[in-house]
Each structure stands twice: as C-alpha cells, then as structure tokens.
Design a protein around this motif. Structure first.
Motif: not given
Length: 300
Positions: A183-189
C-alpha cells in the motif's frame, strides 16, 4: 518525364510499462568531491506503473522532432521533462536520425514522491527507442546513457530486487523479494530530493540500515526478515518536518501492515502486507484522507 516517388510515411509504435520502485533500505555513506552523495540501498519494483507510448514517424513532409504529451496537463512537455531529455540523449548518443518521435505518458505514479516516477519514464523511453530503431544497445550501454539523466535511471532500466551503490549506478542483482502486497500513500506535498540530501549532511545518523542482513533475508526468502530490516536514513530529515509521514505509518500498522517505511527522499510511505484483504482494507482507510493511495504488489 520521370518523377521521383513520394516517400511513404510510416509509423512504428510500442508501449512500455514504466514501474515505480520502493526502497527497502537507504543509507548515505559519504560524499564525493563533486557534491554527489554516496549511497547504499536495496530497491524493489512494484506493479504501479505509468504507460509510456513511443511512436517513431518516418517520411513526414515536415518532421517535428520530439513531441511529448502527458495525461497530466500541468507537467512540462519540453526539456524540463526527463522523458523528453531521454529521447534527446538517445538520438545524440546513437547518431540515429531524428524525424518525428512522439511520446505520450499516461501518469499513475505520483509526482515528486520518492518512487522514481520521472526516472522510470526516462528509462522506458530509452528502451522503446532502442527497440523501435533496432539499435541493438545492450542493457549495460542503455544504463550508461541513463546515468547521464539521473542516478535512478539505470535501476529503472533493470528493475526487480537490486542493491545500488556509488551514486546509485553500481547495481547488483539480489535474490527476488518474497511476493507481497504494497500500500503506497503520498501525502499532499512534494519533497525536494536535492534539499533532503543537503540537509542530511548536518543530521547525526544514529541508526543505519543492516544492508548485509537485508541481503541475507532476501537470499533466504525470509519475508519477516525483510520486514524487520526496513530502514531509510532520509526519513530522519523528511519525517521530522512533515508529521503526516508518521501518521500514515501509524495508520498502516494499525490496519495490519507487516512493516512500514518512507520510500526514497519521500514523502510516499508504504506498508507491506502478506494478506491481500488486509492491504485492501488499509488502502481504503487511507484513501479517505489521502487521494494518492494505491494498492499494488511487488514484481520482478
């Protein structure tokens, strides 16, 4: 009166899946006189990928050179794009005649995320042009060309489970990582890799990856051993400034991740899962807060 035959326009096309990577380990071991940092890192391909379609057009009345387009309208489509520069460099290095080279990138890999999205697109362009022009360049030669574009490009040309040393260009094939879900998760920055490297020189690195232990775990097919050795020294810099990285790791652990880590210079965080259902559930939870959340898996 005899007239010459009009040259027939021909179009040849291929499509390459440009896969993202994650770091299982990342250590900064020194710095060269030219300012480049020396690294030691274990990298792994995942199935999340961009589609890079390359078309070579011959016999056009007015050749157009390199024409790049992308599914994301805000991305540059000129020399600022690494895929564009990859095409330029290919034609320069091989001496192949450039008439029209059309490149279209269907982006899925998040931008400036620590997943080698730009590097893998550039690698795909090199592979595609080598195929379309039948130049017969070896993988080693493509890697030499790719290194001129960026340190991650040679890895992206090879993929799989690799140890990268030097500035990232010295590659050693490792035993395949045991298959798992990611599971990959990129925060909004976004994170500037250059700035993280500049800052890491002033940060005391009290913990470093057990690279040899990771290599042995891979050799033994020991999934839990791999999970227990995930380590990225760059997280020391990036996570202290961006609390969401720690929050994402906590959510992944709470929802059954076997291990979590930030990839590259960040800010993408990933979790490893042996169970597909648990991975799917964790991705669902994260997607409620972070739109750039992906469920994928390791590939060789």
């Amino acid at each position: 009166m005899i007239f010459g035959k009009k040259q027939q326009e021909t179009r040849e096309r291929t499509m390459i899946e440009a896969r993202a990577k994650i770091n299982l380990t990342l250590d900064v071991t020194g710095k060269r006189e030219d300012g480049y940092h020396l690294v030691e890192m274990v990298m792994q391909s995942v199935d999340l990928h961009d589609d890079v379609r390359v078309t070579v057009v011959r016999g056009e009345k007015k050749p157009r050179g390199i024409v790049l387009s992308c599914s994301l309208p805000f991305l540059p489509t000129d020399e600022r794009n690494l895929a564009y520069r990859a095409a330029e460099l290919f034609y320069k290095e091989t001496g192949t005649t450039l008439e029209t080279c059309e490149i279209f990138i269907e982006k899925r890999i998040p931008i400036a995320a620590g997943l080698a999205g730009g590097s893998t697109d550039a690698a795909a362009v090199l592979r595609a042009l080598n195929q379309l022009h039948d130049t017969g360049l070896s993988r080693d030669r493509l890697c030499e060309i790719g290194l001129k574009l960026g340190a991650d490009v040679p890895y992206c040309l090879r993929g799989g489970t690799m140890l990268a040393e030097g500035i990232g260009e010295k590659l050693t094939q490792l035993a395949d990582m045991p298959h798992c879900y990611v599971v990959l998760c990129k925060p909004p920055f976004a994170v500037s890799t250059r700035e993280v490297y500049q800052e890491i020189d002033s940060v005391p690195l009290t913990q470093r990856p057990d690279t040899e232990g990771m290599k042995q775990a891979l050799e033994n097919g020991d999934y839990q051993g791999v999970c227990g050795r995930l380590m990225n020294v760059m997280e020391t810099v990036t996570a202290t400034k961006r609390h969401q990285i720690g929050e994402i790791r906590a959510v992944l652990r709470e929802n059954g991740a076997d291990a979590t880590l930030m990839s590259g210079s960040g800010p993408t965080v990933y979790g490893l899962f042996s169970d597909r259902n648990a991975a799917d559930a964790a991705a669902t939870v994260l997607a409620r807060r972070f739109s750039e959340t992906f469920l994928t898996e390791t590939v060789q």
